[in-house]
Design a protein around this motif. Sequence first.
Motif, short mmCIF file in Angstrom:
data_model
loop_
_atom_site.label_atom_id
_atom_site.label_comp_id
_atom_site.label_asym_id
_atom_site.label_seq_id
_atom_site.Cartn_x
_atom_site.Cartn_y
_atom_site.Cartn_z
N ASP A 1 23.16 24.92 48.27
CA ASP A 1 21.78 23.18 48.31
C ASP A 1 22.19 23.03 47.88
O ASP A 1 22.31 21.84 46.92
N PHE A 2 22.62 23.60 46.12
CA PHE A 2 22.78 23.44 44.73
C PHE A 2 24.46 22.75 44.55
O PHE A 2 24.28 22.61 43.53
N GLY A 3 24.99 22.73 45.64
CA GLY A 3 26.80 22.46 45.20
C GLY A 3 27.53 23.23 45.67
O GLY A 3 28.40 22.80 45.57
N GLY A 4 27.02 24.93 44.79
CA GLY A 4 28.05 25.64 44.44
C GLY A 4 28.91 26.19 46.31
O GLY A 4 28.21 25.69 47.06
N SER A 5 29.99 26.87 46.39
CA SER A 5 30.48 27.65 47.37
C SER A 5 30.12 29.31 47.11
O SER A 5 30.35 29.61 45.96
N CYS A 6 30.76 29.75 48.20
CA CYS A 6 30.13 31.49 48.49
C CYS A 6 31.26 32.01 48.44
O CYS A 6 32.28 31.18 50.12
N LEU A 7 32.04 32.82 48.09
CA LEU A 7 33.27 34.03 48.58
C LEU A 7 32.15 35.52 48.49
O LEU A 7 32.72 35.79 47.15
N LEU A 8 32.77 35.86 50.48
CA LEU A 8 31.98 37.01 49.83
C LEU A 8 32.68 38.35 50.72
O LEU A 8 34.00 37.96 51.13
N VAL A 9 32.37 39.73 49.65
CA VAL A 9 33.15 40.41 49.84
C VAL A 9 32.72 41.50 50.20
O VAL A 9 31.09 41.85 50.45
N ASP A 10 33.41 42.86 50.70
CA ASP A 10 32.91 43.82 50.92
C ASP A 10 31.99 44.73 50.48
O ASP A 10 31.00 45.48 50.93
N HIS A 11 32.61 45.26 49.39
CA HIS A 11 32.18 45.80 47.95
C HIS A 11 31.83 45.67 47.05
O HIS A 11 32.06 45.08 46.48
N ALA A 12 30.33 45.91 46.35
CA ALA A 12 30.27 45.42 44.95
C ALA A 12 31.44 45.84 44.17
O ALA A 12 31.03 44.44 42.98
N ALA A 13 32.19 46.89 44.03
CA ALA A 13 33.11 46.84 43.16
C ALA A 13 34.28 45.75 42.90
O ALA A 13 34.37 45.87 42.06
N GLU A 14 34.00 45.18 44.40
CA GLU A 14 35.20 44.31 43.76
C GLU A 14 34.74 42.80 43.36
O GLU A 14 35.84 41.83 43.29
N VAL A 15 33.86 42.50 42.79
CA VAL A 15 33.39 40.96 42.77
C VAL A 15 33.56 41.13 41.24
O VAL A 15 33.81 39.73 41.77
N TYR A 16 33.88 41.91 40.93
CA TYR A 16 34.45 41.28 39.37
C TYR A 16 35.93 41.31 39.10
O TYR A 16 36.09 39.87 38.69
N SER A 17 37.05 41.95 40.13
CA SER A 17 38.04 41.57 39.73
C SER A 17 38.60 40.75 41.31
O SER A 17 39.65 39.16 40.77
N THR A 18 37.52 40.17 42.05
CA THR A 18 37.24 39.09 43.12
C THR A 18 37.39 38.31 41.49
O THR A 18 38.27 36.61 42.76
N ALA A 19 36.20 37.41 40.82
CA ALA A 19 36.32 37.03 40.14
C ALA A 19 36.74 36.46 39.62
O ALA A 19 37.21 34.71 39.01
N GLU A 20 37.24 36.89 38.51
CA GLU A 20 38.43 36.86 37.83
C GLU A 20 39.53 36.25 38.28
O GLU A 20 39.95 35.39 37.69
N GLU A 21 40.39 36.70 39.43
CA GLU A 21 41.17 36.03 40.31
C GLU A 21 40.87 34.91 40.87
O GLU A 21 42.08 33.65 40.58
N VAL A 22 40.00 34.42 40.86
CA VAL A 22 39.51 32.87 41.34
C VAL A 22 39.94 31.98 40.56
O VAL A 22 39.56 31.30 40.09
N ALA A 23 38.86 32.73 39.62
CA ALA A 23 39.12 31.46 38.30
C ALA A 23 40.52 31.53 37.53
O ALA A 23 40.71 30.46 37.35
N ARG A 24 41.65 32.10 37.81
CA ARG A 24 42.62 32.42 37.17
C ARG A 24 43.49 31.41 37.82
O ARG A 24 44.17 30.70 37.93
N THR A 25 43.33 31.66 39.58
CA THR A 25 44.01 30.55 40.64
C THR A 25 43.81 29.18 40.02
O THR A 25 44.08 28.20 40.73
N THR A 26 42.68 28.77 39.84
CA THR A 26 41.88 27.74 39.76
C THR A 26 42.02 26.84 38.42
O THR A 26 41.49 26.47 38.83
N GLY A 27 42.37 28.06 37.91
CA GLY A 27 42.40 27.36 35.79
C GLY A 27 40.58 27.29 35.60
O GLY A 27 40.54 26.38 34.38
#
Length: 380
Positions: free
Chosen positions: A128-154
Motif C-alpha cells: 500500500d505504501f508502494g513497496g514490493s516484497c520478495l519472500l524467502v523460505d528461511h529467516a537466515a536467507e534474508v540477509y544475503s538475499t537483500a545484499e544480492e538484490v541491492a547489488r543487482t539493482t544498483g
Amino acid sequence: MSAAEFPHVVRSDERSWADEAIRKITAEANRSADTHLYGVPLPEQWGIELFIKDESTHRSGSLKHRLARSLFLFGLVNGWIGPGTTIVEASSGSTAVSEAYFARLLGLPFIAVMTRSTSQEKIRLIEDFGGSCLLVDHAAEVYSTAEEVARTTGGHYMDQFTYAERATDWRGNNNIAESIFEQMTQELHPVPRWIVVGAGTGGTSATIGRYLRYHRHDTRLLVVDPENSAFLPSWRDGDPELTTGLPSRIEGIGRPRVEPSFVPAVIDAMVEVPDAASIAAMRHLNRYAQLDAGPSTGTNLWGVWRLIAGMVARGETGSVVTLMCDPGGRYARSHQDDAWLAANGLDPAPYTQVIEHFLDSGEWLEGEWLEPGEWRDLPA
C-alpha cells in the motif's frame, strides 16, 4: 575540477536532491506530535505506576517509524542514497512498512526481503505504501538475499541490523528515550525504576541503555526475548557468535543470530518470555486497558508483570515504562486468530490466569520470580 574528470565527485544536482530529501523527512517529523504515553491503572496500594508509550500511532504504524527515519537520514548524509536509488531491506515486517513509507515520501523504489511466514497484513501495508516484497523460505536467507538484490539493482541495502544502533543519536535529539523522560516530568515518579523493551535489531535497547548512562539516570533496562532467539543466551553466556538457527514466532523481536546492533553491556537484565505468554499478555491488555497491541507488546507486558510482581513482593515503589510496538490489527490472521494459535501449539489460557491472579492479589503464581538462568545482575 568537474564531475566528469572525477566521477566520484557528487554532482550539484545530486546534492540538491539530498538536501530536499532531508528537508522532507525533517518536515515530516515536525508535523508529527510525539506518541502518547498512557498510564495503566494498577492497585493504588502498590505504589507503582505503569506507563505504555504507544508507538503504533506513528504514520507508518509502529515503533520502527523512528528507526526508518534515522536510517534514511543516515543513508542520505553518508551519500549512500541519491535520486532513483532502490532501497532494499531485510525485514520481518514493521521496519519494511516504515521504510516503504519514507521511500514513497522521497519517490524511491523499495524492496523488502522477508520470510514467507510474515503476516499478510504487513505485506499488504508495504504494498500500500508502494513497496514490493520478495519472500524467502528461511529467516537466515534474508540477509544475503537483500545484499544480492541491492547489488543487482544498483540500490542501497539499508541493513537495519547493522546500522540501527549507530543511525540514532543516543544522546538525545528527540530519540525515544528522551521522549519518555520529557513526558514523565510531571508524574509522581518521573524517573522510572525500569524501562522494558524487546530486541529485534537491538537498536532500541542500545539507544535507551546509552541514554540512561549518558544522562546518569538511576533507571534500569530490562530486555525481554521470545522463544528461539539468540539474544538472551548470547547476553547470558557472553558469546556474540551464538546462533539458534530458529525463527521467532513473535514478529519484530527475537533473531536466530546476534545482530551487530545488539549492545549487551547496556542491558541490566534479560528474561525469556514463552510465546504463549506474549499472546496472553497482548490479549489481556486489550481487555484491561483498552489498548489493541501486537504480540511483541505482549512480550514486553509479560516482562513488566513479572517485574512489578517482584517490586510488590519487596515493597518497592516507583514507575515502570514499556512500549506498545504496533497495533493488534496487523495480526488478525495470525496471533489474534485462535486457529493459528492451535496450529502453532500455543495456548495462552494458563498465562492469562497468571496475569489475572497477579492483578487481583499481587501474587505471582508461576514459581519464584527470580528463576535460575533467566536473570543476571539484577539490582535490588
